[in-house]
Motif scaffolding. Structure first.
Motif, PDB file in Angstrom:
ATOM      1  N   LEU A  45       0.540  -1.217   0.290  1.00  0.00           N
ATOM      2  CA  LEU A  45      -0.073  -0.208  -0.103  1.00  0.00           C
ATOM      3  C   LEU A  45       0.648   1.143   0.124  1.00  0.00           C
ATOM      4  O   LEU A  45       0.732   1.957  -1.226  1.00  0.00           O
ATOM      5  CB  LEU A  45      -1.467  -0.006   1.265  1.00  0.00           C
ATOM      6  CG  LEU A  45      -1.486   1.386   1.371  1.00  0.00           C
ATOM      7  CD1 LEU A  45      -2.859   1.228   0.231  1.00  0.00           C
ATOM      8  CD2 LEU A  45      -2.601   0.909   2.281  1.00  0.00           C
ATOM      9  N   SER A  46       1.879   0.986   0.793  1.00  0.00           N
ATOM     10  CA  SER A  46       2.861   1.996   1.006  1.00  0.00           C
ATOM     11  C   SER A  46       3.322   2.139  -0.671  1.00  0.00           C
ATOM     12  O   SER A  46       3.384   3.528  -1.277  1.00  0.00           O
ATOM     13  CB  SER A  46       3.788   2.129   1.957  1.00  0.00           C
ATOM     14  OG  SER A  46       2.673   2.168   3.347  1.00  0.00           O
ATOM     15  N   LEU A  47       3.876   1.249  -0.627  1.00  0.00           N
ATOM     16  CA  LEU A  47       4.878   2.254  -2.799  1.00  0.00           C
ATOM     17  C   LEU A  47       3.731   2.144  -2.887  1.00  0.00           C
ATOM     18  O   LEU A  47       4.168   2.871  -4.525  1.00  0.00           O
ATOM     19  CB  LEU A  47       4.998  -0.109  -3.229  1.00  0.00           C
ATOM     20  CG  LEU A  47       6.436  -0.434  -2.207  1.00  0.00           C
ATOM     21  CD1 LEU A  47       6.592  -1.628  -2.583  1.00  0.00           C
ATOM     22  CD2 LEU A  47       7.134   0.505  -2.346  1.00  0.00           C
ATOM     23  N   TYR A  48       2.556   1.720  -3.558  1.00  0.00           N
ATOM     24  CA  TYR A  48       1.601   2.421  -4.813  1.00  0.00           C
ATOM     25  C   TYR A  48       1.147   4.050  -4.165  1.00  0.00           C
ATOM     26  O   TYR A  48       1.012   4.500  -5.263  1.00  0.00           O
ATOM     27  CB  TYR A  48       0.155   1.765  -4.005  1.00  0.00           C
ATOM     28  CG  TYR A  48      -1.431   1.842  -4.819  1.00  0.00           C
ATOM     29  CD1 TYR A  48      -0.644   2.214  -6.656  1.00  0.00           C
ATOM     30  CD2 TYR A  48      -2.242   2.530  -4.357  1.00  0.00           C
ATOM     31  CE1 TYR A  48      -2.186   2.559  -7.225  1.00  0.00           C
ATOM     32  CE2 TYR A  48      -2.618   3.188  -5.285  1.00  0.00           C
ATOM     33  CZ  TYR A  48      -3.028   3.441  -6.375  1.00  0.00           C
ATOM     34  OH  TYR A  48      -3.769   3.663  -7.617  1.00  0.00           O
ATOM     35  N   LEU A  49       0.872   4.232  -2.410  1.00  0.00           N
ATOM     36  CA  LEU A  49       0.742   5.756  -2.383  1.00  0.00           C
ATOM     37  C   LEU A  49       1.537   6.519  -2.889  1.00  0.00           C
ATOM     38  O   LEU A  49       1.889   7.443  -3.838  1.00  0.00           O
ATOM     39  CB  LEU A  49       0.985   6.265  -1.018  1.00  0.00           C
ATOM     40  CG  LEU A  49      -0.814   5.274  -0.615  1.00  0.00           C
ATOM     41  CD1 LEU A  49      -0.787   4.769   0.673  1.00  0.00           C
ATOM     42  CD2 LEU A  49      -2.125   5.947  -1.184  1.00  0.00           C
ATOM     43  N   LEU A  50       3.787   5.979  -2.588  1.00  0.00           N
ATOM     44  CA  LEU A  50       4.258   6.450  -3.062  1.00  0.00           C
ATOM     45  C   LEU A  50       4.520   6.823  -5.208  1.00  0.00           C
ATOM     46  O   LEU A  50       5.181   7.671  -5.069  1.00  0.00           O
ATOM     47  CB  LEU A  50       5.888   5.387  -2.948  1.00  0.00           C
ATOM     48  CG  LEU A  50       5.956   6.270  -1.333  1.00  0.00           C
ATOM     49  CD1 LEU A  50       7.303   5.250  -1.233  1.00  0.00           C
ATOM     50  CD2 LEU A  50       6.238   7.497  -0.980  1.00  0.00           C
ATOM     51  N   TYR A  51       4.270   5.447  -5.567  1.00  0.00           N
ATOM     52  CA  TYR A  51       4.470   5.466  -6.570  1.00  0.00           C
ATOM     53  C   TYR A  51       3.319   7.153  -7.378  1.00  0.00           C
ATOM     54  O   TYR A  51       3.343   7.734  -8.087  1.00  0.00           O
ATOM     55  CB  TYR A  51       3.720   4.386  -7.418  1.00  0.00           C
ATOM     56  CG  TYR A  51       3.254   4.231  -8.771  1.00  0.00           C
ATOM     57  CD1 TYR A  51       4.351   4.648  -9.801  1.00  0.00           C
ATOM     58  CD2 TYR A  51       2.240   4.625  -9.432  1.00  0.00           C
ATOM     59  CE1 TYR A  51       3.429   4.697 -11.142  1.00  0.00           C
ATOM     60  CE2 TYR A  51       1.199   4.557 -10.287  1.00  0.00           C
ATOM     61  CZ  TYR A  51       2.109   4.629 -11.428  1.00  0.00           C
ATOM     62  OH  TYR A  51       2.402   5.295 -12.878  1.00  0.00           O
ATOM     63  N   LEU A  52       2.128   6.737  -6.953  1.00  0.00           N
ATOM     64  CA  LEU A  52       1.146   8.318  -7.471  1.00  0.00           C
ATOM     65  C   LEU A  52       1.696   9.781  -6.748  1.00  0.00           C
ATOM     66  O   LEU A  52       1.107  10.143  -7.306  1.00  0.00           O
ATOM     67  CB  LEU A  52      -0.421   7.585  -6.767  1.00  0.00           C
ATOM     68  CG  LEU A  52      -1.097   7.066  -6.352  1.00  0.00           C
ATOM     69  CD1 LEU A  52      -2.872   7.203  -5.922  1.00  0.00           C
ATOM     70  CD2 LEU A  52      -1.213   6.054  -8.323  1.00  0.00           C
ATOM     71  N   LEU A  53       2.191   9.803  -5.500  1.00  0.00           N
ATOM     72  CA  LEU A  53       2.642  11.358  -5.313  1.00  0.00           C
ATOM     73  C   LEU A  53       3.433  11.311  -6.187  1.00  0.00           C
ATOM     74  O   LEU A  53       3.800  12.420  -6.533  1.00  0.00           O
ATOM     75  CB  LEU A  53       3.967  10.824  -3.666  1.00  0.00           C
ATOM     76  CG  LEU A  53       1.855  11.023  -2.608  1.00  0.00           C
ATOM     77  CD1 LEU A  53       3.379  10.523  -1.512  1.00  0.00           C
ATOM     78  CD2 LEU A  53       1.548  11.621  -2.548  1.00  0.00           C
ATOM     79  N   ILE A  54       5.228  10.083  -5.894  1.00  0.00           N
ATOM     80  CA  ILE A  54       6.252  10.553  -7.363  1.00  0.00           C
ATOM     81  C   ILE A  54       5.910  11.139  -8.828  1.00  0.00           C
ATOM     82  O   ILE A  54       6.169  11.090  -9.600  1.00  0.00           O
ATOM     83  CB  ILE A  54       6.740   9.418  -7.444  1.00  0.00           C
ATOM     84  CG1 ILE A  54       7.557   9.146  -6.035  1.00  0.00           C
ATOM     85  CG2 ILE A  54       7.767   9.430  -8.308  1.00  0.00           C
ATOM     86  CD1 ILE A  54       8.281   8.449  -5.797  1.00  0.00           C
ATOM     87  N   GLU A  55       5.117  10.037  -9.454  1.00  0.00           N
ATOM     88  CA  GLU A  55       4.259  10.189 -10.995  1.00  0.00           C
ATOM     89  C   GLU A  55       3.675  11.941 -11.100  1.00  0.00           C
ATOM     90  O   GLU A  55       4.158  12.636 -11.767  1.00  0.00           O
ATOM     91  CB  GLU A  55       3.047   9.539 -10.455  1.00  0.00           C
ATOM     92  CG  GLU A  55       2.934   8.856 -12.351  1.00  0.00           C
ATOM     93  CD  GLU A  55       1.395   8.306 -12.459  1.00  0.00           C
ATOM     94  OE1 GLU A  55       1.498   7.878 -14.238  1.00  0.00           O
ATOM     95  OE2 GLU A  55       0.517   8.028 -11.693  1.00  0.00           O
ATOM     96  N   GLY A  56       2.882  11.771  -9.728  1.00  0.00           N
ATOM     97  CA  GLY A  56       2.196  13.435  -9.873  1.00  0.00           C
ATOM     98  C   GLY A  56       3.433  14.709  -9.357  1.00  0.00           C
ATOM     99  O   GLY A  56       3.072  15.399 -10.046  1.00  0.00           O
ATOM    100  N   GLY A  57       4.062  14.319  -8.361  1.00  0.00           N
ATOM    101  CA  GLY A  57       5.531  15.768  -8.553  1.00  0.00           C
ATOM    102  C   GLY A  57       6.393  15.373  -9.573  1.00  0.00           C
ATOM    103  O   GLY A  57       6.637  16.597  -9.813  1.00  0.00           O
ATOM    104  N   LEU A  58       6.931  14.350  -9.989  1.00  0.00           N
ATOM    105  CA  LEU A  58       7.418  14.515 -11.422  1.00  0.00           C
ATOM    106  C   LEU A  58       6.302  15.446 -12.455  1.00  0.00           C
ATOM    107  O   LEU A  58       7.355  16.201 -12.903  1.00  0.00           O
ATOM    108  CB  LEU A  58       7.700  13.128 -11.820  1.00  0.00           C
ATOM    109  CG  LEU A  58       8.778  12.582 -11.056  1.00  0.00           C
ATOM    110  CD1 LEU A  58       8.818  10.894 -11.911  1.00  0.00           C
ATOM    111  CD2 LEU A  58      10.143  13.309 -10.746  1.00  0.00           C
TER     112      LEU A  58
END
Length: 371
Positions: A45-58
């Motif tokens: 779950l944490s990896l999925y949330l990080l993916y969403l944050l990193i994708e949107g942030g980048l």
């Protein structure tokens, strides 16, 4: 008795390799992230949330960002990401303030020389430290002459032109360098057996710790002139540095006092037994140990002081935060507060992170615990 390759004499059996999956990257992942069903679910779950944050942030920070535009509408016509054009267009102001363009080499040289002057103070094992310390003592005068405009024309550049990161470095570095020795003296004064010295030290420390820094800055900028003789011109920047030095010194004094009190009483008795004077005991026994114990607290105070330099914007000095506010007041860049304040945050994070890393390195270097 003869032993074949599968039989060994007692005590001679070779060490076997660890079971597969218990060491290395796989072992670490298994022990720390996937040690149980609940941990595995939380990790995924944490990896999925990080993916969403990193994708949107980048996407916002880099992919859809705009670095070349003349105003905010121009940025929005190109892309919907971060409008870094406001930083690019005002980058010089964020770094140098309103310092004359032709003279900015003075700031660059002073900044580079700062590392040379600080090296023998921060790294005791550096080569030629004895000779470099001479330059460290001369550096404040060299930097003052460079930044003010020369040896024979010290009034060429007025301090009201100082701003941006250079102003933060000037106030922060000067206040830090001056507050440490003053804080040491106040800590020793508070522990002194001389009643007058102790009372003065306690009153100074308690007053400075009991008054908000912003109040002291207001006093420095406005009320202080009422207590000076008529016609006296006391530079505002110097007044701010003095107040911030006093404020920081009071906190450092309490940090060092805690370090002094942590020293076992038996060491004082041993010093008295071998006939050491008060100053010899302080120099060789008390102060080195107190400073070592107090390193985290001292650096924490320095980091707080460095960040508090942003308060000077309240009294009209334009540090990076003040430059950012001035940029946002321009109708061309109005509404780009996120980009502006993120850039200012990065400037302060780099400086404060460097101080915290040095603190950890120094603690490890001075550590006597080898367990």
């Amino acid at each position: 008795m003869v032993f074949d390759k599968n039989n060994y004499a007692p005590g001679t059996h070779p060490d076997l390799p660890p079971p597969p999956g218990t060491v290395g990257v796989v072992g670490w992942l298994k022990n720390n992230l996937f040690s149980s069903l609940s941990n595995s679910i939380l990790t995924l779950l944490s990896l999925y949330l990080l993916y969403l944050l990193i994708e949107g942030g980048l996407s916002w920070f880099v992919v859809d960002a705009v670095v070349n535009a003349n105003d905010k509408p121009g940025c929005r016509k190109i892309a919907d990401g971060a409008c870094w054009a406001v930083i690019v267009k005002r980058f010089d102001q964020f770094i140098y303030g309103f310092y004359p363009l032709a003279e900015r080499w003075r700031i660059d040289v002073s900044f580079c020389l700062l590392f040379v002057a600080a090296a023998p103070l921060l790294y005791p094992d550096i080569k030629f430290r004895k000779y470099m310390l001479v330059f460290s003592c001369l550096y404040p005068f060299i930097a003052f002459i460079l930044i003010k405009g020369g040896l024979f024309n010290l009034l060429m550049i007025e301090t009201n032109l100082f701003g941006g990161a250079m102003l933060t470095v000037i106030i922060g570095v000067t206040s830090i360098a001056c507050s440490l020795p003053l804080g040491i003296l106040l800590a020793l004064g508070r522990q002194s057996r001389l009643k007058l010295v102790k009372v003065i030290s306690v009153c100074f420390i308690e007053f400075m710790r009991g008054v908000p820094l912003i109040t002291l800055l207001f006093v420095a900028s406005t009320m202080l002139n009422y207590f000076l003789p008529p016609g006296t011109n006391f530079n505002l920047l110097i007044r701010v540095i003095i107040m911030m030095t006093f404020f920081s010194a009071a906190y450092i004094a309490e940090v060092i006092r805690g370090g002094i009190q942590a020293i076992p009483k038996g060491q004082y008795e041993a010093a008295d037994a071998i006939g050491l004077t008060y100053w010899q005991t302080t120099r060789f026994i008390t102060l080195p140990q107190a400073l070592k114990i107090s390193i985290p607290g001292i650096v924490n105070t320095f980091i707080g002081l460095y960040k508090d330099t942003t308060l000077v914007v309240i009294i009209g000095l334009l540090d990076p935060l003040g430059i950012g506010r001035a940029a946002l007041a321009d109708t061309k860049w109005n509404g780009l507060s996120t980009e502006t304040y993120l850039f200012v945050a990065v400037i302060f994070f780099i400086s404060c992170f460097a101080m915290s890393r040095y603190s950890l390195w120094l603690e490890k270097k001075l550590s006597t615990d080898h367990n």
